[in-house]
Write an enzyme that holds these catalytic residues in place. Sequence first.
Site, PDB file in Angstrom:
ATOM      1  N   SER A 107       9.183  -7.959  10.778  1.00 36.62           N
ATOM      2  CA  SER A 107       7.990  -8.275  10.121  1.00 36.62           C
ATOM      3  C   SER A 107       8.309  -8.852   8.373  1.00 36.62           C
ATOM      4  CB  SER A 107       7.118  -6.511  10.394  1.00 36.62           C
ATOM      5  OG  SER A 107       6.310  -6.288   9.601  1.00 36.62           O
ATOM      6  N   TYR A 128       8.266   3.042  11.320  1.00 36.17           N
ATOM      7  CA  TYR A 128       7.840   1.796  11.780  1.00 36.17           C
ATOM      8  C   TYR A 128       9.323   0.939  11.094  1.00 36.17           C
ATOM      9  CZ  TYR A 128       6.148  -3.086  12.306  1.00 36.17           C
ATOM     10  OH  TYR A 128       5.505  -3.840  11.678  1.00 36.17           O
TER      11      TYR A 128
END
Length: 417
Positions: free
Chosen positions: A250, A263
């Site tokens: 990400s 996360y």
Amino acid sequence: MKQISKHYSPDEMGGNGTNEEHSQLNEPVADYEIMNIGALMPEVGGTLDADMTAQPDNSSDPDEFGLEAITAMTDQEVGETATVGSIDNVGLPINPPQAVSSPGSAGKQSNGKTALITGASSGIGRELANVFAGEGYNLILVSRSEDSLQQIAQDYEEQFGVQATVISRDLADQSAPEEIFAETQSQGLQVDVLVNNAGMGEYGLFATESNLEKELDLIQINSVSLVHLTKLYLKDMIARNEGKILLLGSVASVIPHPMMAIYGATKAFNYSFGEALRNELKDTNITVTVLMPPPTDNDFFNKAGASHTVAQELAHSMTPAEVAKAGYDALIAGKDKIAPGFSAKLQVASGFILPDAVNAQNIRNLMKDYNEVKQEKKKTLTVAVAVGAVLLGGWWILTRSQNTGTNGAVAAYNKVR
């Protein structure tokens, strides 16, 4: 279409699922990806072009997202948020395998290779499966959502003439990777491409708001299962000296993520793991690619409990299909990483250039409630207008006093009052 016996964890009914079905302990989870800080990021002196020319070997360019890689993009590149420059034009291996006919698929062909994709029933994972099927890959689809996968598998077999195998597993279960590997082995399925896509998120202050059980499952799904599956299938790739691995990172891989701290940490782990593994494999014909998407228009924020945030609003500029296509092209080209779209490249550049404290605060701003931010902007605009009016009035009075003298200034003041 092959179906492999499904398996759920003992607390399945309590919601401890993976990827598409893992949220708030009993809601589906999302495949991905987060944070668009492009709108709030200070100018970094140009744009980042992560799309270097595809290289025939496994060597990484350590400065791919660094200062030397910040170059001016063309107007076309800036305008096409879904494109990834030259890599979008790389769709096939240099020496594509000879296609062979698939049984029962008149006029359709399979290339004879197989890709295993986790989190394949929705979001980026589903779009990745679409791309691989369209390119003639046989598929092993992994997710908790067996019913969805069965329909998807049937569609692929009918449309593309490829073989699609469904494995229902809960990647929050520590035994799931071993079971997946054992079942593919028992079926004689060789995995040529491993796509570790499954993931989930959890929103809230770590100390007081987020759910610990869900965060532990998040670590298991996002990173532990990813490592476990990679370990198992990489051994076979080493024996054949051939294979490709795609890891879902990400833009959060290089930027701290307040309000989604766990996360962001798992994505940083995945990025570091991928870069290190790629270096270890540089003398082999095996490549490792990290896909680093920006906020993407899927259910990630809803399932993570962050649907009200500014980041969710910014996610509409990138679709899962665009991310999947960029990831596939980079994988086939043998790239070490890919950040799809201009804003993602800028975010990744900021992760390396700006101090962590600045990056973290930018993300914290994006995790604010969207409606509250709108109200704050309105208040700021109102104050700005009021200050501007006062300054303009003062300037007018001063101008009058210079033109007419003191009496004129007093008269002007009285008139305004």
